[in-house]
Design an enzyme around this catalytic site. Sequence first.
Site, PDB file in Angstrom:
ATOM      1  N   ASN A   1       0.862  -1.174   0.000  1.00  0.00           N
ATOM      2  CA  ASN A   1       0.000   0.000   0.000  1.00  0.00           C
ATOM      3  C   ASN A   1       0.904   1.231   0.000  1.00  0.00           C
ATOM      4  O   ASN A   1       1.434   1.606   1.042  1.00  0.00           O
ATOM      5  CB  ASN A   1      -0.912  -0.015   1.237  1.00  0.00           C
ATOM      6  CG  ASN A   1      -1.781   1.235   1.317  1.00  0.00           C
ATOM      7  OD1 ASN A   1      -1.840   2.023   0.375  1.00  0.00           O
ATOM      8  ND2 ASN A   1      -2.458   1.419   2.436  1.00  0.00           N
ATOM      9  N   TRP A   2       1.056   1.804  -1.173  1.00  0.00           N
ATOM     10  CA  TRP A   2       1.951   2.973  -1.292  1.00  0.00           C
ATOM     11  C   TRP A   2       1.338   4.229  -0.681  1.00  0.00           C
ATOM     12  O   TRP A   2       2.018   5.233  -0.544  1.00  0.00           O
ATOM     13  CB  TRP A   2       2.269   3.248  -2.771  1.00  0.00           C
ATOM     14  CG  TRP A   2       3.183   2.264  -3.417  1.00  0.00           C
ATOM     15  CD1 TRP A   2       3.859   1.222  -2.821  1.00  0.00           C
ATOM     16  CD2 TRP A   2       3.570   2.234  -4.799  1.00  0.00           C
ATOM     17  NE1 TRP A   2       4.622   0.555  -3.745  1.00  0.00           N
ATOM     18  CE2 TRP A   2       4.465   1.167  -4.977  1.00  0.00           C
ATOM     19  CE3 TRP A   2       3.239   3.020  -5.911  1.00  0.00           C
ATOM     20  CZ2 TRP A   2       5.033   0.853  -6.213  1.00  0.00           C
ATOM     21  CZ3 TRP A   2       3.802   2.707  -7.146  1.00  0.00           C
ATOM     22  CH2 TRP A   2       4.694   1.629  -7.281  1.00  0.00           C
ATOM     23  N   LYS A   3       0.055   4.190  -0.372  1.00  0.00           N
ATOM     24  CA  LYS A   3      -0.648   5.374   0.146  1.00  0.00           C
ATOM     25  C   LYS A   3      -0.412   6.559  -0.818  1.00  0.00           C
ATOM     26  O   LYS A   3      -0.330   6.336  -2.021  1.00  0.00           O
ATOM     27  CB  LYS A   3      -0.212   5.665   1.585  1.00  0.00           C
ATOM     28  CG  LYS A   3      -0.359   4.413   2.483  1.00  0.00           C
ATOM     29  CD  LYS A   3      -0.153   4.651   3.943  1.00  0.00           C
ATOM     30  CE  LYS A   3      -0.307   3.330   4.685  1.00  0.00           C
ATOM     31  NZ  LYS A   3      -0.240   3.458   6.118  1.00  0.00           N
TER      32      LYS A   3
ATOM     33  N   HIS B   1      -9.756   1.378   4.786  1.00  0.00           N
ATOM     34  CA  HIS B   1      -8.484   1.575   5.477  1.00  0.00           C
ATOM     35  C   HIS B   1      -8.698   2.566   6.622  1.00  0.00           C
ATOM     36  O   HIS B   1      -9.473   3.521   6.483  1.00  0.00           O
ATOM     37  CB  HIS B   1      -7.429   2.098   4.492  1.00  0.00           C
ATOM     38  CG  HIS B   1      -6.056   2.039   5.069  1.00  0.00           C
ATOM     39  ND1 HIS B   1      -5.603   2.974   5.967  1.00  0.00           N
ATOM     40  CD2 HIS B   1      -5.050   1.136   4.912  1.00  0.00           C
ATOM     41  CE1 HIS B   1      -4.359   2.652   6.332  1.00  0.00           C
ATOM     42  NE2 HIS B   1      -4.006   1.546   5.704  1.00  0.00           N
TER      43      HIS B   1
ATOM     44  N   GLU C   1      -5.605  -4.645  10.610  1.00  0.00           N
ATOM     45  CA  GLU C   1      -4.594  -3.609  10.818  1.00  0.00           C
ATOM     46  C   GLU C   1      -4.914  -2.847  12.099  1.00  0.00           C
ATOM     47  O   GLU C   1      -5.724  -1.890  12.076  1.00  0.00           O
ATOM     48  CB  GLU C   1      -4.592  -2.615   9.646  1.00  0.00           C
ATOM     49  CG  GLU C   1      -4.210  -3.214   8.326  1.00  0.00           C
ATOM     50  CD  GLU C   1      -3.607  -2.169   7.386  1.00  0.00           C
ATOM     51  OE1 GLU C   1      -2.470  -2.368   6.966  1.00  0.00           O
ATOM     52  OE2 GLU C   1      -4.274  -1.161   7.100  1.00  0.00           O
TER      53      GLU C   1
ATOM     54  N   GLY D   1       2.340   2.484  11.000  1.00  0.00           N
ATOM     55  CA  GLY D   1       3.353   3.533  10.902  1.00  0.00           C
ATOM     56  C   GLY D   1       4.038   3.871  12.210  1.00  0.00           C
ATOM     57  O   GLY D   1       4.731   4.888  12.302  1.00  0.00           O
TER      58      GLY D   1
ATOM     59  N   SER E   1       3.127  -1.905  10.619  1.00  0.00           N
ATOM     60  CA  SER E   1       4.567  -1.998  10.923  1.00  0.00           C
ATOM     61  C   SER E   1       5.169  -3.342  10.525  1.00  0.00           C
ATOM     62  O   SER E   1       6.030  -3.876  11.229  1.00  0.00           O
ATOM     63  CB  SER E   1       4.825  -1.687  12.398  1.00  0.00           C
ATOM     64  OG  SER E   1       4.493  -0.336  12.661  1.00  0.00           O
TER      65      SER E   1
HETATM   66  P1  13P Z   1       2.776   0.587   7.837  1.00  0.00           P
HETATM   67  O1  13P Z   1       3.289  -0.712   7.260  1.00  0.00           O
HETATM   68  O2  13P Z   1       3.538   1.782   7.392  1.00  0.00           O
HETATM   69  O3  13P Z   1       2.631   0.479   9.327  1.00  0.00           O
HETATM   70  O4  13P Z   1       1.316   0.803   7.254  1.00  0.00           O
HETATM   71  C1  13P Z   1       0.411  -0.244   7.308  1.00  0.00           C
HETATM   72  C2  13P Z   1      -0.746   0.083   6.468  1.00  0.00           C
HETATM   73  O5  13P Z   1      -1.484   1.010   6.746  1.00  0.00           O
HETATM   74  C3  13P Z   1      -0.953  -0.705   5.258  1.00  0.00           C
HETATM   75  O6  13P Z   1      -2.209  -0.485   4.723  1.00  0.00           O
END
Ligand code: 13P
Length: 239
Positions: free
Chosen positions: A14-16, A94, A164, A170, A204
């Site tokens: 997920n590159w966001k 999400h 999640e 994060g 994470s």
């Molecule tokens: P991180 O891996 O940066 O914690 O993010 C997880 C996430 O939100 C994946 O959709």
Amino acid sequence: MINLSNFSSIFIANWKLNGNIEFIDQYYQKLSINSEKCIVICSPNIFLSRLISNPNNLFKGAQDVSTYNQGAFTGEVSAHMLSEENIKFCLVGHSERRQHFNEENSSIKQKAINLIENKIIPVICVGETLEAKENKLTKTVLKKQISNCLPETANFQNTIIAYEPIWAIGTGLTPTFEEIEEVHSYIKNLNPKFNQIKVLYGGSVKSSNSAKINSLSNVDGCLVGGASLEVDDFNLIIS
Ligand code: 13P
């Protein structure tokens, strides 16, 4: 629709709101995929047509979809439009969308309905806040999210659930391996219909913990945010 049972595990990047054209070109030059695993790259919509896929194990994913199918809804992208762009997976619900864009279970469910109708697999994200965890409400929160977000048409072949925990996203924090296993088992046992549903862990995930997390018996893969932006790290995670 992709046959999920073909894969030993599923890894979704997920590159966001990250990436640019040069990043994408370099990423695919270095990405190293393995045939038993399903790899999905979810980019911002503007880049979907630039993502590379193959019919076997490398797929394109979106990060969101409209609740609407067509009409006067400026800025929206429909599930049918995604399917025309050969998108096979789409994140929905999400926690960042729930938090920053006030997304609610009812709209998440409608998005999942639209995606399934267009043969795109919704990856429905669920997870508890730190406060809920500290109050031992994790299972209560997840049960409510799952029962309100999953459409009646959802089953283990057309839908994925991603667990999640919001406090793990994060932050570098993760639940213990026992906690992850317990939550995934709980999700799969919520409804006989979900016994075989694929449940991914996200929050994470890094190259240092992914092998252990993915070896847990009820974990079917990982949803990776930050570490998916470093292709060398992502290669280690999916290797
Ligand atoms: P991180 O891996 O940066 O914690 O993010 C997880 C996430 O939100 C994946 O959709």
